[in-house]
Design an enzyme around this catalytic site. Sequence first.
Site, PDB file in Angstrom:
ATOM      1  N   LYS A   1       3.585   6.217   4.445  1.00 39.47           N
ATOM      2  CA  LYS A   1       2.926   4.925   4.286  1.00 39.47           C
ATOM      3  C   LYS A   1       2.524   4.315   5.629  1.00 39.47           C
ATOM      4  O   LYS A   1       2.101   3.166   5.684  1.00 39.47           O
ATOM      5  CB  LYS A   1       3.849   3.945   3.543  1.00 39.47           C
ATOM      6  CG  LYS A   1       4.213   4.382   2.126  1.00 39.47           C
ATOM      7  CD  LYS A   1       5.126   3.368   1.472  1.00 39.47           C
ATOM      8  CE  LYS A   1       5.579   3.830   0.088  1.00 39.47           C
ATOM      9  NZ  LYS A   1       6.481   2.848  -0.558  1.00 39.47           N
TER      10      LYS A   1
ATOM     11  N   ARG B   1       1.632 -12.563   5.228  1.00 44.48           N
ATOM     12  CA  ARG B   1       3.085 -12.694   5.050  1.00 44.48           C
ATOM     13  C   ARG B   1       3.876 -12.033   6.172  1.00 44.48           C
ATOM     14  O   ARG B   1       5.098 -12.198   6.257  1.00 44.48           O
ATOM     15  CB  ARG B   1       3.482 -12.108   3.693  1.00 44.48           C
ATOM     16  CG  ARG B   1       2.769 -12.787   2.521  1.00 44.48           C
ATOM     17  CD  ARG B   1       3.232 -12.271   1.178  1.00 44.48           C
ATOM     18  NE  ARG B   1       4.598 -12.690   0.889  1.00 44.48           N
ATOM     19  CZ  ARG B   1       5.233 -12.399  -0.247  1.00 44.48           C
ATOM     20  NH1 ARG B   1       4.619 -11.677  -1.167  1.00 44.48           N
ATOM     21  NH2 ARG B   1       6.468 -12.800  -0.445  1.00 44.48           N
TER      22      ARG B   1
ATOM     23  N   PRO C   1       0.819  -1.218   0.000  1.00 46.60           N
ATOM     24  CA  PRO C   1       0.000   0.000   0.000  1.00 46.60           C
ATOM     25  C   PRO C   1       0.853   1.269   0.000  1.00 46.60           C
ATOM     26  O   PRO C   1       1.853   1.353   0.706  1.00 46.60           O
ATOM     27  CB  PRO C   1      -0.804  -0.133   1.304  1.00 46.60           C
ATOM     28  CG  PRO C   1      -0.850  -1.591   1.563  1.00 46.60           C
ATOM     29  CD  PRO C   1       0.457  -2.127   1.090  1.00 46.60           C
ATOM     30  N   GLU C   2       0.442   2.224  -0.819  1.00 46.51           N
ATOM     31  CA  GLU C   2       1.133   3.501  -0.913  1.00 46.51           C
ATOM     32  C   GLU C   2       0.235   4.582  -0.305  1.00 46.51           C
ATOM     33  O   GLU C   2      -0.781   4.276   0.331  1.00 46.51           O
ATOM     34  CB  GLU C   2       1.481   3.788  -2.369  1.00 46.51           C
ATOM     35  CG  GLU C   2       2.348   2.700  -3.004  1.00 46.51           C
ATOM     36  CD  GLU C   2       2.684   2.965  -4.469  1.00 46.51           C
ATOM     37  OE1 GLU C   2       2.687   4.148  -4.889  1.00 46.51           O
ATOM     38  OE2 GLU C   2       2.939   1.994  -5.204  1.00 46.51           O
TER      39      GLU C   2
ATOM     40  N   HIS D   1      -4.672 -15.833   9.811  1.00 46.43           N
ATOM     41  CA  HIS D   1      -3.576 -14.858   9.880  1.00 46.43           C
ATOM     42  C   HIS D   1      -3.970 -13.592  10.636  1.00 46.43           C
ATOM     43  O   HIS D   1      -3.408 -12.515  10.389  1.00 46.43           O
ATOM     44  CB  HIS D   1      -3.065 -14.487   8.481  1.00 46.43           C
ATOM     45  CG  HIS D   1      -2.707 -15.660   7.629  1.00 46.43           C
ATOM     46  ND1 HIS D   1      -1.723 -16.560   7.977  1.00 46.43           N
ATOM     47  CD2 HIS D   1      -3.221 -16.092   6.439  1.00 46.43           C
ATOM     48  CE1 HIS D   1      -1.632 -17.497   7.037  1.00 46.43           C
ATOM     49  NE2 HIS D   1      -2.520 -17.244   6.105  1.00 46.43           N
TER      50      HIS D   1
ATOM     51  N   ARG E   1      13.756  -1.315  -9.571  1.00 48.85           N
ATOM     52  CA  ARG E   1      12.319  -1.613  -9.609  1.00 48.85           C
ATOM     53  C   ARG E   1      11.828  -1.657 -11.047  1.00 48.85           C
ATOM     54  O   ARG E   1      12.292  -0.911 -11.903  1.00 48.85           O
ATOM     55  CB  ARG E   1      11.539  -0.539  -8.847  1.00 48.85           C
ATOM     56  CG  ARG E   1      11.951  -0.337  -7.410  1.00 48.85           C
ATOM     57  CD  ARG E   1      11.599  -1.526  -6.534  1.00 48.85           C
ATOM     58  NE  ARG E   1      10.153  -1.734  -6.473  1.00 48.85           N
ATOM     59  CZ  ARG E   1       9.347  -1.099  -5.637  1.00 48.85           C
ATOM     60  NH1 ARG E   1       9.832  -0.197  -4.786  1.00 48.85           N
ATOM     61  NH2 ARG E   1       8.063  -1.352  -5.624  1.00 48.85           N
TER      62      ARG E   1
END
Length: 302
Positions: free
Chosen positions: A57, A124, A2-3, A105, A272
């Site tokens: 962020k 994760r 997420p940005e 999770h 990137r």
Amino acid sequence: MPELPEVETVARGLRQAILGRRILSVTLGKTDFIDDPAALEQRLPGRQIEAVERYGKFLLLRLSAVSGGTRVTANGDGAPASLLVHLGMTGQIAPSPTGQPLEKHTHVCLLLDDGRELRYTDARRFGRIAYLTRTSLAEELMGFGADPLEVSKEEFASRICVRRARIKALLLDQSTLRGVGNIYADESLWRAKIHPARLGANLSRKQAEKLRLALQEILRKAIALRGSSISDFLDAAGEPGEYQRHHRAYGREGKKCYRCKTVIRRAIVAGRSSYFCPNCQPAPRGLGVLPLPLGRTARKRY
């Protein structure tokens, strides 16, 4: 990951849902992504959520002093504090009814005084949660750059136009601008017609201002559409964003540019994957590096 628009979307949703609620208890699952799990268990109960903010962020839950007249100690125990949350790649945070079965999770449950739980799930566990006093929060945020939605023309140019680094790297550098990631860097560079491998120092002030305005326009539109849901992102109500339908460069390798119909290409810039139009965003002179063959693994890097 997420940005800025996605984190702002979550912050706004939480602000509507949990502002003013008091934390009664804390239940933890796996804790390898939590800076100090004991601090959450010992110091969150009794605190009221006074504000929900975005910082780059990060999510910041501003917490009141502990209720009941608890004495403030030398290390800040009992004083107002903050809960810092980074969603990582798969993190989600949202309130749920206490009786609702836990999703897989789910690693943090904060029982609220209205009978709901604020739950953090992360498959994760690349996210981060930290309990921070005023002093430790100030130290944590010290190295971050300007907010791209608030940065002025002059400050943006001073942060970009004097740096001999790729403009894509500068946009991703959180010490330059906080909150911009791969998606919105590529989208703003496409809008401003600037190749991601251009050096910041080689941009004119006019080009820098065009980029600043493009970045701000794109971020505001993405916030209005609740961010981009590429794989895992859901807002605080469990709903996906919609801005991915408006992407003009990111993830569009092999598709035609919306402006000139040239095929969008991909190259590795600043480590990137970067998506751009080779016609609208011409490469810097003398760079001598071609875009990656469509569908091929990177060999050339900027």
